[in-house]
Write an enzyme that holds these catalytic residues in place. Structure first.
Site, PDB file in Angstrom:
ATOM      1  N   ASP A 195       0.825  -1.241   0.054  1.00 53.32           N
ATOM      2  CA  ASP A 195       0.128   0.258  -0.026  1.00 53.32           C
ATOM      3  C   ASP A 195       0.816   1.334  -0.102  1.00 53.32           C
ATOM      4  OD1 ASP A 195      -2.111  -1.729   0.091  1.00 53.32           O
ATOM      5  OD2 ASP A 195      -2.429  -1.365   2.286  1.00 53.32           O
ATOM      6  N   ARG A 196       0.320   2.376  -0.600  1.00 55.58           N
ATOM      7  CA  ARG A 196       1.226   3.458  -0.445  1.00 55.58           C
ATOM      8  C   ARG A 196       1.595   3.972   0.817  1.00 55.58           C
ATOM      9  NH1 ARG A 196      -2.111   8.666  -2.287  1.00 55.58           N
ATOM     10  NH2 ARG A 196      -3.408   8.055  -0.401  1.00 55.58           N
TER      11      ARG A 196
END
Length: 222
Positions: free
Chosen positions: A64-65
């Protein structure tokens, strides 16, 4: 008039934690996408920066970012296929560290709850009886006031799995804007989730490869 092509931001050499033949391992910082999203505002990513140095580079898996930590990149299609196969066959041991709200009743446990997507933009997931089977092993490493540090081993690779499972456990991750308590003060400007370790058998050498990345955040004192 042709559209202006924006060059990606430079790759920080300190992000490279391991290089062996055609395999690169990076320590992705929080806030950076693993691969580009839709639209120019989401064009910057780890793999975009890597490909500015190695145009042939292929991303093996994603984070995930807002999650920091270890990501594998292959420099040949053959190695990419082999590594992707290891992930698909669950032959890669992944270790995460997260700081969570509250103190679990037990020292360790197993979360087996199915996960399904609930909305698309922004992507949001949740526990759902008709979702995909998902499994996470956790162990408490430390506590301070009303927060705990957990070691996490996902046995499956669902999107947002650790964040959803810990929310369902009643101990959401600190700094989580999607799954954390709405009234909880943020301990910092980032999500306290880090991919700290990877272990696998290198497809080319047949030797065990273990890589680690130090935890970039501290367990809050309160």
């Amino acid at each position: 008039m042709p559209a202006l092509m924006l060059m990606p931001d430079p790759l920080d050499p300190s992000w490279i934690v391991h290089q062996q033949g055609d395999l690169l391992v990076f320590n992705k910082p929080a806030g950076l996408l693993s691969q580009p999203g839709l639209g120019p505002e989401l064009a910057d990513s780890l793999i975009s920066r890597v490909q500015a140095c190695w145009p042939q580079a292929l991303l093996v898996h994603r984070l995930d970012r807002d999650t920091s930590g270890l990501i594998l990149v292959a420099l040949t299609p053959a190695l990419h296929r082999a590594l992707s196969g290891l992930f698909a066959e669950r032959q890669v041991q992944k270790r995460y560290v997260a700081d969570v709200h509250g103190v679990p009743d037990a020292a360790e446990g197993l979360i087996e709850l199915p996960i399904a997507k609930r909305q698309h933009r922004p992507p949001l997931y949740g526990v759902d009886p008709v979702g995909k089977p998902s499994c996470t092993v956790w162990r408490c490493l430390d506590t301070a006031a009303d927060v705990s540090r957990l070691a996490l081993e996902p046995r499956t690779g669902r999107s947002h799995q650790l964040r959803v499972h810990l929310q369902a456990l009643g101990h959401p991750i600190l700094g989580d804007p999607l799954y954390g308590p709405l009234d909880a003060p943020l301990p910092s400007t980032r999500l306290h989730l880090h991919a700290a370790g990877l272990s696998l058998v290198h497809p080319a050498s047949g030797q065990q490869l273990v890589v680690e990345a130090p935890i970039p955040f501290q367990l809050p004192a309160s």
